[in-house]
Design a protein around this motif. Structure first.
Motif, short mmCIF file in Angstrom:
data_model
loop_
_atom_site.label_atom_id
_atom_site.label_comp_id
_atom_site.label_asym_id
_atom_site.label_seq_id
_atom_site.Cartn_x
_atom_site.Cartn_y
_atom_site.Cartn_z
N PHE A 258 2.73 9.39 -10.51
CA PHE A 258 1.88 9.64 -11.57
C PHE A 258 1.26 11.13 -11.67
O PHE A 258 1.40 11.71 -12.83
CB PHE A 258 0.69 8.58 -11.71
CG PHE A 258 -0.05 8.96 -12.92
CD1 PHE A 258 0.31 8.40 -14.41
CD2 PHE A 258 -1.31 9.61 -12.47
CE1 PHE A 258 -0.66 8.64 -15.20
CE2 PHE A 258 -1.98 9.58 -13.74
CZ PHE A 258 -1.91 9.42 -14.91
N SER A 259 1.24 11.88 -10.63
CA SER A 259 0.64 13.01 -10.86
C SER A 259 1.57 14.20 -11.24
O SER A 259 1.26 14.97 -12.04
CB SER A 259 0.49 13.64 -9.13
OG SER A 259 -0.55 12.87 -8.56
N LYS B 112 1.36 6.21 -7.08
CA LYS B 112 0.21 7.14 -7.55
C LYS B 112 0.52 8.58 -7.52
O LYS B 112 0.41 9.29 -8.17
CB LYS B 112 -0.92 6.84 -6.55
CG LYS B 112 -2.03 7.82 -6.62
CD LYS B 112 -3.06 7.72 -5.59
CE LYS B 112 -4.54 8.54 -5.76
NZ LYS B 112 -3.82 9.84 -5.47
N LYS B 113 1.25 8.90 -6.54
CA LYS B 113 1.72 10.47 -6.34
C LYS B 113 2.85 10.55 -7.44
O LYS B 113 2.77 11.97 -8.07
CB LYS B 113 2.52 10.57 -4.93
CG LYS B 113 1.35 10.79 -3.71
CD LYS B 113 1.78 11.01 -2.49
CE LYS B 113 0.78 11.32 -1.35
NZ LYS B 113 -0.24 10.21 -1.26
N GLU C 168 0.92 -1.39 -0.17
CA GLU C 168 0.08 -0.14 0.07
C GLU C 168 1.06 1.32 -0.05
O GLU C 168 0.54 2.20 -0.70
CB GLU C 168 -0.93 -0.16 1.21
CG GLU C 168 -2.03 -1.10 1.17
CD GLU C 168 -2.83 -1.13 -0.16
OE1 GLU C 168 -3.08 0.13 -0.54
OE2 GLU C 168 -3.05 -2.15 -0.84
N ARG D 69 1.43 13.28 -15.17
CA ARG D 69 0.24 13.76 -15.66
C ARG D 69 0.32 15.54 -15.91
O ARG D 69 0.05 15.81 -16.86
CB ARG D 69 -1.06 13.80 -14.43
CG ARG D 69 -2.34 14.50 -14.92
CD ARG D 69 -2.94 14.02 -16.34
NE ARG D 69 -4.01 14.83 -16.54
CZ ARG D 69 -4.48 15.17 -17.76
NH1 ARG D 69 -3.90 14.67 -18.80
NH2 ARG D 69 -5.77 15.71 -18.14
N ASP E 95 -0.24 15.96 -4.17
CA ASP E 95 0.36 15.00 -3.93
C ASP E 95 1.99 15.05 -4.09
O ASP E 95 2.63 14.28 -3.41
CB ASP E 95 -0.03 13.94 -5.18
CG ASP E 95 -1.41 13.10 -4.98
OD1 ASP E 95 -2.09 13.36 -3.95
OD2 ASP E 95 -2.00 13.01 -6.31
N LYS F 147 2.30 1.52 -3.51
CA LYS F 147 1.10 2.14 -4.48
C LYS F 147 0.74 3.51 -4.41
O LYS F 147 0.78 4.21 -5.33
CB LYS F 147 -0.05 1.18 -4.22
CG LYS F 147 -0.08 -0.28 -4.60
CD LYS F 147 -1.26 -0.87 -4.09
CE LYS F 147 -2.67 -0.64 -4.72
NZ LYS F 147 -3.84 -1.25 -4.41
N ASP F 148 0.81 3.81 -3.10
CA ASP F 148 0.49 5.34 -2.86
C ASP F 148 1.80 6.25 -3.48
O ASP F 148 1.45 7.12 -4.08
CB ASP F 148 0.65 5.48 -1.24
CG ASP F 148 0.16 6.99 -0.88
OD1 ASP F 148 -0.98 7.48 -1.58
OD2 ASP F 148 0.88 7.76 -0.39
#
Length: 485
Positions: free
Chosen positions: A149-150, A146-147, A139, A153, A191, A142-143
């Motif tokens: 990926f910000s 995810k951050k 977890e 993006r 993030d 994964k977090d």
């Protein structure tokens, strides 16, 4: 004499090998990291319209794409005599900062820190991102992803594409940032602040609180004592898009300041017959070989280089982390090669804070994002700070703006001499009396990973300086042979 070869070397961009030579007692006599691939983008770019160069230069590497894009775009501004409006500069800087975060976190979590999180002698199948997830918890990882990926993006929003940006316009940017896009970037930037905090704390938790690893940070055998180069603002704080390039001596004394074309007075480049990457050195000092120390002509760049030439960071959270790091080492310059990872984590926090500052600027969403070209000057130089260090793009064109010549000096190339010193010191430290196993070889590889090698970016050997004979074919027929000079 016995020879050990680590090929291919792992967890980096590109292809290379480490060759270690042992004496009759099984101790290290010499060691080299050899770059065995060849790209040659300096030749590919010749004949190309300069306005197309940024999009093409970004394809040098799928990892480093936004930095080559930005440096060549700054050069294009000069060639077309078009100073970008404030909004365009803000957009470019924000894209560069997001790219830095994306790259730095890849190095920290997938390439560099697995050695520390999973254990430097752990089996290769465990010493990777999946092993990091197993150690830290799925977890948590994964977090982190995810951050991260910000940041990717944000690059996509501003550049038009998630990998190779497409919004290059000499003198500006292809489109303005809308209020809706700004609001999304603001959400994503939250993030990135958290990612920066996590990265700094994780390094302290994993490395500093482990006595074995903390000892490595203080071990003089991993000190690479060179000159350092980086870019600073008017307050001597680290900056990435615009600023003044500074070089400090191994003692930390400022010896050179330069901008633009003045780099030609600062750096010279040496070729050696066993590598496709050149070896830059300080022109004023002269080539002294692959040696560190007080009189070295080698120069190091990257997160640690920027930290060593500056007075820290212009943002509060990063500055506090910087002061803690300097206190740990008892002052500057900091020479330990593993300190690159710590400085890299601090930069993630600094860059996230800088993104927040740019978003507060009313200029960021201004409609004026392009200055029309006035004339073709025939020459342009773009210098920025890439994640790996100072990046220089220098182009010459004809009166139509077609590229006639190009010179790319990339961070991995500038660090090439320092990398050789690091690998040799690690080999001497870990290999004794011929006792070598797979874990030992990875311990030697650990010495190159802090530099965040990009060997594809580094192999743009200038015509007439090829280290071996290179034959160029077209349509299956030999059209040119570039011989060793």
């Amino acid at each position: 004499m016995k020879k050990l070869v680590v090929e291919p070397i792992t967890r980096l961009e590109g292809h290379g090998k480490i060759t270690v030579f042992l004496d009759d007692k099984g101790n290290v006599e010499d060691a080299f990291l050899q770059v065995v691939e060849f790209m040659g983008y300096e030749k590919f770019l010749q004949g190309m319209p300069m306005e197309e160069v940024p999009r093409t230069a970004s394809t040098i590497c799928g990892v480093c794409r936004a930095v080559h894009f930005t440096a060549s775009l700054k050069a294009a501004d000069q060639i077309f005599s078009a100073e970008p409006p404030p909004a365009a500069k803000k957009i470019r800087e924000l894209l560069l900062l997001a790219h830095h975060i994306e790259d730095h976190t890849e190095v920290l979590y997938a390439l560099g820190l697995p050695d520390f999180i999973c254990g430097p002698t752990a089996p290769p199948q465990e010493r990777n991102l999946m092993g990091v997830a197993k150690k830290l918890g799925k977890e948590i990882v994964k977090d982190i992803l995810k951050k991260r990926f910000s940041a990717a993006r944000i690059v996509e929003i501003l550049g038009g594409k998630p990998v190779h940006p497409a919004a290059a316009v000499p003198g500006g940017w292809a489109k303005r940032v809308t209020e809706e896009e700004k609001e999304e970037i603001e959400r994503l930037s939250d993030d990135l602040i958290e990612l920066g905090k996590v990265s700094v704390e994780l390094f302290k938790e994993v490395v500093l609180k482990n006595p074995e690893y903390s000892k490595l940070l203080k071990e003089e055998s991993f000190n690479v004592v060179t000159n350092y180069m980086g870019t600073v603002d008017e307050n001597k704080k680290v900056t990435y898009y615009d600023g003044t390039q500074v070089v400090v001596s191994p003692e930390g004394k400022e010896i050179i300041r330069f901008t633009g074309k003045e780099y030609l007075n600062v750096l010279a480049e040496k070729t050696l017959p066993w590598s496709y990457a050149k070896f830059p050195y300080l022109k004023e000092v002269g080539w002294k070989g692959l040696k560190d120390g007080k009189d070295t002509s080698l120069c190091s760049v990257g997160p640690l280089g920027r930290l060593n030439v500056s007075e820290g960071y212009s943002t509060p959270l990063a500055q506090k982390a910087y002061e803690e790091m300097v206190e740990f080492f008892g002052g500057k310059p900091i020479y330990n090669v593993f300190a690159y990872h710590w400085a890299r984590a601090i930069e993630v926090l600094n860059q996230a804070e800088l993104i927040k500052e740019i978003l507060k600027s009313p200029e960021f969403t201004d409609e004026n994002v392009v200055t029309p070209p006035r004339k073709v000057t025939g020459e342009g130089i773009g210098i920025i700070e890439a994640p790996r260090g100072t990046l220089i793009h220098h182009y010459w064109t004809d009166e139509e703006g077609l590229v006639t010549d190009a010179n790319l000096i990339v961070p991995t190339t500038i660090n090439n001499g320092s990398i050789q010193v690091s690998v040799k010191k690690a080999a001497k430290y870990f290999i004794k009396n011929g006792e070598v196993d797979e874990g030992t070889l990875n311990l030697i590889e650990m010495a190159h990973r802090p530099y965040d090698l990009c060997l594809a970016c580094a192999t743009h050997v200038y015509p007439g300086h090829y280290p071996t004979n290179v034959v160029i074919y077209k349509g299956g027929k030999k059209v040119k042979e570039l011989r060793n000079y």
